[in-house]
Structure formats: C-alpha cells, structure tokens
Design a protein around this motif. Structure first.
Motif, mmCIF file in Angstrom:
data_model
loop_
_atom_site.group_PDB
_atom_site.id
_atom_site.type_symbol
_atom_site.label_atom_id
_atom_site.label_comp_id
_atom_site.label_asym_id
_atom_site.label_seq_id
_atom_site.Cartn_x
_atom_site.Cartn_y
_atom_site.Cartn_z
ATOM 1 N N LYS A 237 11.082 -1.183 -12.330
ATOM 2 C CA LYS A 237 11.438 -1.081 -10.909
ATOM 3 C C LYS A 237 10.280 -1.619 -10.086
ATOM 4 O O LYS A 237 9.364 -0.900 -9.705
ATOM 5 C CB LYS A 237 11.764 0.375 -10.547
ATOM 6 N N LEU A 238 10.346 -2.909 -9.837
ATOM 7 C CA LEU A 238 9.260 -3.639 -9.201
ATOM 8 C C LEU A 238 8.893 -3.075 -7.832
ATOM 9 O O LEU A 238 7.719 -2.935 -7.500
ATOM 10 C CB LEU A 238 9.672 -5.107 -9.094
ATOM 11 N N LEU A 239 9.905 -2.748 -7.038
ATOM 12 C CA LEU A 239 9.648 -2.269 -5.677
ATOM 13 C C LEU A 239 8.939 -0.917 -5.641
ATOM 14 O O LEU A 239 8.410 -0.525 -4.609
ATOM 15 C CB LEU A 239 10.962 -2.185 -4.900
ATOM 16 N N GLU A 240 8.961 -0.213 -6.768
ATOM 17 C CA GLU A 240 8.306 1.102 -6.818
ATOM 18 C C GLU A 240 6.923 1.039 -7.461
ATOM 19 O O GLU A 240 6.259 2.063 -7.597
ATOM 20 C CB GLU A 240 9.191 2.085 -7.594
ATOM 21 N N ASP A 241 6.488 -0.158 -7.866
ATOM 22 C CA ASP A 241 5.198 -0.283 -8.540
ATOM 23 C C ASP A 241 4.069 0.203 -7.621
ATOM 24 O O ASP A 241 3.984 -0.207 -6.457
ATOM 25 C CB ASP A 241 4.954 -1.740 -8.934
ATOM 26 N N PRO A 242 3.179 1.085 -8.114
ATOM 27 C CA PRO A 242 2.115 1.636 -7.261
ATOM 28 C C PRO A 242 1.143 0.587 -6.739
ATOM 29 O O PRO A 242 0.644 0.719 -5.608
ATOM 30 C CB PRO A 242 1.403 2.647 -8.171
ATOM 31 N N VAL A 243 0.856 -0.451 -7.520
ATOM 32 C CA VAL A 243 -0.063 -1.503 -7.052
ATOM 33 C C VAL A 243 0.545 -2.236 -5.861
ATOM 34 O O VAL A 243 -0.129 -2.475 -4.843
ATOM 35 C CB VAL A 243 -0.379 -2.495 -8.196
ATOM 36 N N ILE A 244 1.813 -2.569 -5.966
ATOM 37 C CA ILE A 244 2.502 -3.263 -4.874
ATOM 38 C C ILE A 244 2.583 -2.367 -3.642
ATOM 39 O O ILE A 244 2.363 -2.823 -2.511
ATOM 40 C CB ILE A 244 3.904 -3.716 -5.334
ATOM 41 N N ASN A 245 2.857 -1.092 -3.868
ATOM 42 C CA ASN A 245 2.952 -0.166 -2.734
ATOM 43 C C ASN A 245 1.601 0.061 -2.069
ATOM 44 O O ASN A 245 1.531 0.215 -0.840
ATOM 45 C CB ASN A 245 3.576 1.152 -3.193
ATOM 46 N N ASP A 246 0.516 0.065 -2.839
ATOM 47 C CA ASP A 246 -0.824 0.197 -2.244
ATOM 48 C C ASP A 246 -1.157 -1.009 -1.368
ATOM 49 O O ASP A 246 -1.723 -0.862 -0.276
ATOM 50 C CB ASP A 246 -1.886 0.347 -3.341
ATOM 51 N N ILE A 247 -0.805 -2.202 -1.840
ATOM 52 C CA ILE A 247 -1.047 -3.413 -1.053
ATOM 53 C C ILE A 247 -0.190 -3.397 0.211
ATOM 54 O O ILE A 247 -0.631 -3.802 1.293
ATOM 55 C CB ILE A 247 -0.783 -4.673 -1.897
ATOM 56 N N ALA A 248 1.032 -2.896 0.087
ATOM 57 C CA ALA A 248 1.924 -2.787 1.250
ATOM 58 C C ALA A 248 1.324 -1.861 2.314
ATOM 59 O O ALA A 248 1.332 -2.176 3.512
ATOM 60 C CB ALA A 248 3.294 -2.284 0.817
ATOM 61 N N LYS A 249 0.774 -0.732 1.875
ATOM 62 C CA LYS A 249 0.142 0.208 2.816
ATOM 63 C C LYS A 249 -1.068 -0.425 3.485
ATOM 64 O O LYS A 249 -1.299 -0.257 4.684
ATOM 65 C CB LYS A 249 -0.264 1.486 2.082
ATOM 66 N N LYS A 250 -1.841 -1.148 2.711
ATOM 67 C CA LYS A 250 -3.039 -1.824 3.231
ATOM 68 C C LYS A 250 -2.690 -2.773 4.378
ATOM 69 O O LYS A 250 -3.408 -2.855 5.383
ATOM 70 C CB LYS A 250 -3.717 -2.584 2.089
ATOM 71 N N HIS A 251 -1.583 -3.492 4.234
ATOM 72 C CA HIS A 251 -1.184 -4.478 5.250
ATOM 73 C C HIS A 251 -0.142 -3.932 6.233
ATOM 74 O O HIS A 251 0.331 -4.672 7.094
ATOM 75 C CB HIS A 251 -0.643 -5.735 4.568
ATOM 76 N N GLN A 252 0.219 -2.666 6.068
ATOM 77 C CA GLN A 252 1.254 -2.046 6.907
ATOM 78 C C GLN A 252 2.561 -2.840 6.853
ATOM 79 O O GLN A 252 3.174 -3.154 7.874
ATOM 80 C CB GLN A 252 0.764 -1.877 8.348
ATOM 81 N N ARG A 253 2.952 -3.151 5.630
ATOM 82 C CA ARG A 253 4.176 -3.892 5.365
ATOM 83 C C ARG A 253 5.002 -3.140 4.332
ATOM 84 O O ARG A 253 4.540 -2.159 3.743
ATOM 85 C CB ARG A 253 3.842 -5.294 4.820
ATOM 86 N N THR A 254 6.210 -3.630 4.084
ATOM 87 C CA THR A 254 7.043 -3.029 3.039
ATOM 88 C C THR A 254 6.709 -3.694 1.701
ATOM 89 O O THR A 254 6.209 -4.831 1.670
ATOM 90 C CB THR A 254 8.538 -3.231 3.333
#
Length: 341
Positions: A237-254
C-alpha cells in the motif's frame, strides 16, 4: 529538472519536437459514462490537457463524447489537447493495425490522436471482438512480432492521423531491438513507475535514447482488479508508506502529491486516474514545490521491484517483458504468504 510552473505550462518535449503535458488524466477502470464525462469536465476546468485511454479500457466512446462537448462549449480547443490511446494486442498483425486504430479514432470522434501506443510487446490472436481470446481457458497467443507491428504503426504517422507513436510495457532489450530497425523511433514508453518500482536502468536507457517515459499506476494502483493481485493479502500500500507520509508532512502535501512530484521532477509524465473532483484538482498541485535531494534519495530507496500490474496468464508469452524482474515480486509474494499463514 521540471521548473516551478503551472499545469498548463508543464510539458516535456518528445523526440519529434512535439510537446506532451507532464500531467495527464488516466482513465483505466473508468467505464461509467456519467463518471467519465464528469471527470473530463472537471479535469479540463482544472487545467488538464493530456488524457490517456486505450481500446482495452472500453471507454473511448464516452471520452470522445466528453471531449466533443467541452470543445463545443468553448472550454478548450482541440489543438490544445493531447489525446493518447493504444492499439490492443489482438490487432497486432500488420494488416489489422489500421483496423484497430480506426475503431479507436471513430469511438473518440477525432480526426487524429496525439499519441498512439502499442499496449505491450505481446500479441494475441484476433477472435472477433474478444479482448482476451481463449480456448479451453487458455489465452490464444499470437506469434506476431512487435517489430512487424511497429512498421505498420509508422505508416499511421504518414497518414497524418497520428502525430506521435510509442509503446507501453516494453523492457530495455525490446526497446533496443525496436530502435535498431525503426524508421520512426518510439516517442514514449508508458510503464508502471513508482517508488516501489523505480526502474532506474530503464529510466536511464530511455533518457539516453530520447524516449520519454510516462508513469502509470503512480500510486501503486490501490483499486486494481483481482486478476492483478498476487496472494490473498497483497499487502503493498504505497500511499500508506511511512517514508512517503513523512515527506508529505515535511512539505505540507498529500502522499499522492509527493508521488506525482517524484515523477514530474524527473521530466517523467504521469497519468493518475481519478473520478473524484477533489482529487483531480488536488493532483494538479505538484508544480509549485520541489523535493530536495534527500527526499528523492529516500523515495528511490523504497525500490523493491514490486509490480502491481502483471496479468498472470501472460507470463508464458514469448515476448513477456518482465522476465528479468519476475523473480523479485514472486519473492515478495512468497514472503507475504509466509507471514500470513
């Protein structure tokens, strides 16, 4: 690297000099007439000009109607659109290529398409209008060589009804073979790409040979049909990957915006599929921020050679393009099965 710009300005130049918008709307699995109409209307309003379909998707007629309506309403001009469709595997015999193309062009109600792709290197026998012709539950493979199909594709360009031609799901060796004989080199190779399937060698090869890449299933295809699942759990489940989600939080993006930016920042076109007006608009917001070197490194480090789009029944085809990487996802499947016993 893609510059700070808007969706309407963001494009990549193909090897024939034509411009292809970096962000397009994918329409795989979008078959409902009302849904297609609404999605295209929303997308055009949001700035999309690149629309991707295929004979396989069985929605070309609905897409044609939707585009025609938008043009008639003055929302967009035909010359501003970039329409992509694909030759299906049952039309790969050279004498059938024009037949398959005409079916798509008629359904789309267009005078030409901007890009026409071979849907894969694998041919199937033509049995009427059957998409997946079978005998005794076995797919009927054809021995038609994709090189011969390509030569017939080239003739479509001289007719003026196709502006650019390309391929989809081709591996490096198949591209090399095609380039060695092609009068018109493929402008595009449309393949599955995302951080779980980075395909760095293919990306390097295509860039070196001036073949533009288009990424499909950039989110790991969470809504894919069951025939694409391998194992009962299919846990990726790519959209739930913690690395991707951390980068999303960093940039305030989804997470979805991060995955799209991952491609456009490499000048790789990307065609996310959505019927949701909110997500269609959200997906355009990827041209006003950059992923830094650490972000890109972290995303590429997620690579595990995992494909979400392999049709199991095709793996014995002589031109099956994923033989080299087939072991890697079989290994992933084996691990998931052991863990869930």
């Amino acid at each position: 690297m893609a510059h700070m710009t808007s969706i309407l300005e963001s494009a990549v130049k193909l090897n024939n000099g034509r411009q292809m918008p970096l962000l397009g709307l994918g329409t795989w699995q979008n078959k409902q007439p009302g849904s297609v109409q609404d999605a295209i209307e929303t997308a055009i309003t949001a700035g999309y000009r690149h629309f991707d379909t295929a004979y396989l998707y069985r929605n070309e007629a609905e897409i044609g109607e939707a585009i025609k309506a938008q043009i008639q309403q003055g929302k967009v001009k035909r010359e501003d659109l970039f329409i992509v469709t694909k030759l299906w595997l049952t039309f790969y015999s050279p004498e059938d290529v024009l037949v398959g193309f005409n079916k798509s062009l008629e359904a789309l109600q267009l005078d030409y398409v901007d890009l026409y792709l071979m849907h894969s290197p694998m041919a199937l026998q033509r049995q009427g209008d059957e998409i997946f012709p079978k005998k005794d539950e076995e797919l009927l493979f054809s021995d038609t060589d994709y090189v011969d199909t390509w030569k017939a594709m080239e003739s479509l360009v001289s007719s003026g009804r196709v502006k650019s031609i390309g391929v989809s799901n081709f591996n490096i060796s198949q591209l090399q073979r095609l380039l060695s004989v092609a009068k018109i080199p493929p402008a595009v190779n449309q393949v599955e790409l995302h951080p779980y399937l980075v395909q760095s060698d293919l990306v390097k090869f295509c860039k070196a040979n001036k073949i533009t890449l288009t990424a499909f299933s950039p989110f790991g295809c969470p809504g894919r049909p069951k025939e694409f699942h391998r194992g009962a759990t299919d846990p990726e489940k790519l959209l739930e990957d913690p690395v991707i989600n951390d980068i999303a939080k960093k940039h305030q993006r989804t997470p979805a915006q991060i995955l799209l930016r991952f491609h456009v920042q490499q000048d790789i076109a990307v065609i996310p599929k959505s019927a949701s007006p909110k997500r269609i608009l959200e997906n355009t917001k990827v041209f006003d921020f950059f992923l830094d070197e650490d972000d890109m490194k972290a995303l590429k480090s997620l690579d595990k050679g995992w494909r979400c789009c392999i049709i199991e029944e095709m793996k014995s085809h002589p031109f099956f393009p994923f033989k080299d990487s087939y072991v890697s996802w079989r290994a992933c499947e084996g691990i998931s099965e052991v863990e869930n016993k």
